[in-house]
Motif scaffolding. Sequence first.
Motif, PDB file in Angstrom:
ATOM      1  N   LEU A   1       0.829  -1.199   0.000  1.00  0.00           N
ATOM      2  CA  LEU A   1       0.000   0.000   0.000  1.00  0.00           C
ATOM      3  C   LEU A   1       0.870   1.258   0.000  1.00  0.00           C
ATOM      4  O   LEU A   1       0.549   2.249  -0.670  1.00  0.00           O
ATOM      5  CB  LEU A   1      -0.914   0.000   1.229  1.00  0.00           C
ATOM      6  N   ILE A   2       1.959   1.206   0.735  1.00  0.00           N
ATOM      7  CA  ILE A   2       2.879   2.353   0.779  1.00  0.00           C
ATOM      8  C   ILE A   2       3.499   2.574  -0.591  1.00  0.00           C
ATOM      9  O   ILE A   2       3.598   3.704  -1.069  1.00  0.00           O
ATOM     10  CB  ILE A   2       3.963   2.137   1.850  1.00  0.00           C
ATOM     11  N   ARG A   3       3.925   1.495  -1.255  1.00  0.00           N
ATOM     12  CA  ARG A   3       4.492   1.631  -2.602  1.00  0.00           C
ATOM     13  C   ARG A   3       3.490   2.258  -3.561  1.00  0.00           C
ATOM     14  O   ARG A   3       3.847   3.101  -4.388  1.00  0.00           O
ATOM     15  CB  ARG A   3       4.930   0.261  -3.130  1.00  0.00           C
ATOM     16  N   ALA A   4       2.244   1.836  -3.445  1.00  0.00           N
ATOM     17  CA  ALA A   4       1.203   2.396  -4.312  1.00  0.00           C
ATOM     18  C   ALA A   4       1.035   3.891  -4.050  1.00  0.00           C
ATOM     19  O   ALA A   4       0.867   4.674  -4.993  1.00  0.00           O
ATOM     20  CB  ALA A   4      -0.118   1.664  -4.070  1.00  0.00           C
ATOM     21  N   GLN A   5       1.081   4.295  -2.778  1.00  0.00           N
ATOM     22  CA  GLN A   5       0.964   5.708  -2.450  1.00  0.00           C
ATOM     23  C   GLN A   5       2.157   6.501  -2.981  1.00  0.00           C
ATOM     24  O   GLN A   5       1.998   7.621  -3.479  1.00  0.00           O
ATOM     25  CB  GLN A   5       0.862   5.879  -0.927  1.00  0.00           C
ATOM     26  N   LEU A   6       3.329   5.930  -2.886  1.00  0.00           N
ATOM     27  CA  LEU A   6       4.525   6.619  -3.385  1.00  0.00           C
ATOM     28  C   LEU A   6       4.477   6.770  -4.910  1.00  0.00           C
ATOM     29  O   LEU A   6       4.901   7.788  -5.450  1.00  0.00           O
ATOM     30  CB  LEU A   6       5.790   5.864  -2.964  1.00  0.00           C
ATOM     31  N   CYS A   7       3.930   5.763  -5.578  1.00  0.00           N
ATOM     32  CA  CYS A   7       3.758   5.870  -7.035  1.00  0.00           C
ATOM     33  C   CYS A   7       2.790   7.000  -7.366  1.00  0.00           C
ATOM     34  O   CYS A   7       3.026   7.793  -8.282  1.00  0.00           O
ATOM     35  CB  CYS A   7       3.226   4.557  -7.603  1.00  0.00           C
ATOM     36  N   LYS A   8       1.715   7.046  -6.616  1.00  0.00           N
ATOM     37  CA  LYS A   8       0.706   8.086  -6.841  1.00  0.00           C
ATOM     38  C   LYS A   8       1.307   9.471  -6.656  1.00  0.00           C
ATOM     39  O   LYS A   8       0.971  10.422  -7.391  1.00  0.00           O
ATOM     40  CB  LYS A   8      -0.455   7.878  -5.874  1.00  0.00           C
ATOM     41  N   LYS A   9       2.211   9.600  -5.689  1.00  0.00           N
ATOM     42  CA  LYS A   9       2.824  10.889  -5.383  1.00  0.00           C
ATOM     43  C   LYS A   9       4.080  11.143  -6.219  1.00  0.00           C
ATOM     44  O   LYS A   9       4.756  12.153  -6.027  1.00  0.00           O
ATOM     45  CB  LYS A   9       3.171  10.948  -3.892  1.00  0.00           C
TER      46      LYS A   9
ATOM     47  N   TYR B   1       7.313  13.479   2.167  1.00  0.00           N
ATOM     48  CA  TYR B   1       6.701  12.183   1.823  1.00  0.00           C
ATOM     49  C   TYR B   1       6.435  11.369   3.087  1.00  0.00           C
ATOM     50  O   TYR B   1       5.380  10.734   3.225  1.00  0.00           O
ATOM     51  CB  TYR B   1       7.622  11.401   0.878  1.00  0.00           C
ATOM     52  N   LEU B   2       7.404  11.380   3.984  1.00  0.00           N
ATOM     53  CA  LEU B   2       7.276  10.603   5.221  1.00  0.00           C
ATOM     54  C   LEU B   2       6.087  11.096   6.057  1.00  0.00           C
ATOM     55  O   LEU B   2       5.264  10.286   6.514  1.00  0.00           O
ATOM     56  CB  LEU B   2       8.575  10.715   6.028  1.00  0.00           C
ATOM     57  N   ARG B   3       5.982  12.399   6.246  1.00  0.00           N
ATOM     58  CA  ARG B   3       4.882  12.957   7.047  1.00  0.00           C
ATOM     59  C   ARG B   3       3.521  12.649   6.423  1.00  0.00           C
ATOM     60  O   ARG B   3       2.558  12.327   7.121  1.00  0.00           O
ATOM     61  CB  ARG B   3       5.049  14.471   7.196  1.00  0.00           C
ATOM     62  N   SER B   4       3.467  12.739   5.109  1.00  0.00           N
ATOM     63  CA  SER B   4       2.203  12.478   4.407  1.00  0.00           C
ATOM     64  C   SER B   4       1.718  11.055   4.660  1.00  0.00           C
ATOM     65  O   SER B   4       0.532  10.826   4.919  1.00  0.00           O
ATOM     66  CB  SER B   4       2.386  12.716   2.912  1.00  0.00           C
ATOM     67  N   LEU B   5       2.622  10.089   4.619  1.00  0.00           N
ATOM     68  CA  LEU B   5       2.255   8.692   4.820  1.00  0.00           C
ATOM     69  C   LEU B   5       1.960   8.393   6.287  1.00  0.00           C
ATOM     70  O   LEU B   5       1.068   7.589   6.593  1.00  0.00           O
ATOM     71  CB  LEU B   5       3.362   7.786   4.290  1.00  0.00           C
ATOM     72  N   LEU B   6       2.681   9.039   7.180  1.00  0.00           N
ATOM     73  CA  LEU B   6       2.392   8.866   8.600  1.00  0.00           C
ATOM     74  C   LEU B   6       0.978   9.358   8.930  1.00  0.00           C
ATOM     75  O   LEU B   6       0.259   8.739   9.719  1.00  0.00           O
ATOM     76  CB  LEU B   6       3.420   9.631   9.450  1.00  0.00           C
ATOM     77  N   GLN B   7       0.582  10.453   8.320  1.00  0.00           N
ATOM     78  CA  GLN B   7      -0.753  11.005   8.542  1.00  0.00           C
ATOM     79  C   GLN B   7      -1.850  10.065   8.050  1.00  0.00           C
ATOM     80  O   GLN B   7      -2.978  10.102   8.538  1.00  0.00           O
ATOM     81  CB  GLN B   7      -0.879  12.368   7.866  1.00  0.00           C
ATOM     82  N   LYS B   8      -1.513   9.226   7.085  1.00  0.00           N
ATOM     83  CA  LYS B   8      -2.482   8.263   6.558  1.00  0.00           C
ATOM     84  C   LYS B   8      -2.542   6.987   7.392  1.00  0.00           C
ATOM     85  O   LYS B   8      -3.309   6.072   7.075  1.00  0.00           O
ATOM     86  CB  LYS B   8      -2.133   7.918   5.105  1.00  0.00           C
ATOM     87  N   GLY B   9      -1.702   6.912   8.421  1.00  0.00           N
ATOM     88  CA  GLY B   9      -1.770   5.780   9.333  1.00  0.00           C
ATOM     89  C   GLY B   9      -0.763   4.671   9.087  1.00  0.00           C
ATOM     90  O   GLY B   9      -0.842   3.610   9.725  1.00  0.00           O
ATOM     91  N   TYR B  10       0.183   4.892   8.192  1.00  0.00           N
ATOM     92  CA  TYR B  10       1.204   3.872   7.949  1.00  0.00           C
ATOM     93  C   TYR B  10       2.303   3.980   9.004  1.00  0.00           C
ATOM     94  O   TYR B  10       2.593   5.066   9.510  1.00  0.00           O
ATOM     95  CB  TYR B  10       1.804   4.034   6.551  1.00  0.00           C
ATOM     96  N   SER B  11       2.928   2.857   9.311  1.00  0.00           N
ATOM     97  CA  SER B  11       3.941   2.843  10.365  1.00  0.00           C
ATOM     98  C   SER B  11       5.255   3.440   9.863  1.00  0.00           C
ATOM     99  O   SER B  11       5.614   3.315   8.685  1.00  0.00           O
ATOM    100  CB  SER B  11       4.172   1.414  10.863  1.00  0.00           C
TER     101      SER B  11
END
Length: 217
Positions: free
Chosen positions: A159-167, A183-193
Amino acid sequence: MTVTDIIDISKKQCKIMLDYEFAFVLYKGELRLYGISVGNELPRDTYDKLIDEVLTKRCKLRAMNLLKERSYTEKKLRIKLERGQYPAICVDRAMDYVRSFGYINDMQYAEDYLFYHGKKLNRQQIFLKLRQKGLSEEIIRDAYQKFCESGEQTPEEELIRAQLCKKHFPGMELCTPEEKNKYLRSLLQKGYSFDAILSVMRTFSEKNDDYSMDYGI
């Protein structure tokens, strides 16, 4: 009970005020049918007939028609009926009616939601979206556990890879420290570890582009 006011809300419908409090909505033709006019008493048997035979039936029909169009949780369906200004007792009866036929089932709703959408979401997103649907924590936990046990859950790293592709993440070597943190803050806000994000970012490359297509992100 005295009819203290009749307020038009459309060409066909009006609000009925009994003893200065809102009672229910009727069609204008029903005013003549039941002899309702401002200043007159509304007999108890007429009131009961309106509740039992007219408004409860109408509320049940409204609930059925709503459920034909889409699925609802109990909370969302109740809110929808209440917005129709049906008396509370009619809403309760309509809810009991559709529930008795199994037309609303919060656990089934949660399981169906996860079947169709769960693969694209992480745990935090799933819990947030189902809470917004009005589901209880217990039902969400049970449905999520079944979803995990089914093996259908997408690994967090994918899921994280998919989000990084999107971004359009270019890779660690092509990012400034500020960009990496963004990028890190954006993914943390979405609930990823944190650990999973950092691990994927360190190994990310252009070969991951197909993840965005695989998960519809």
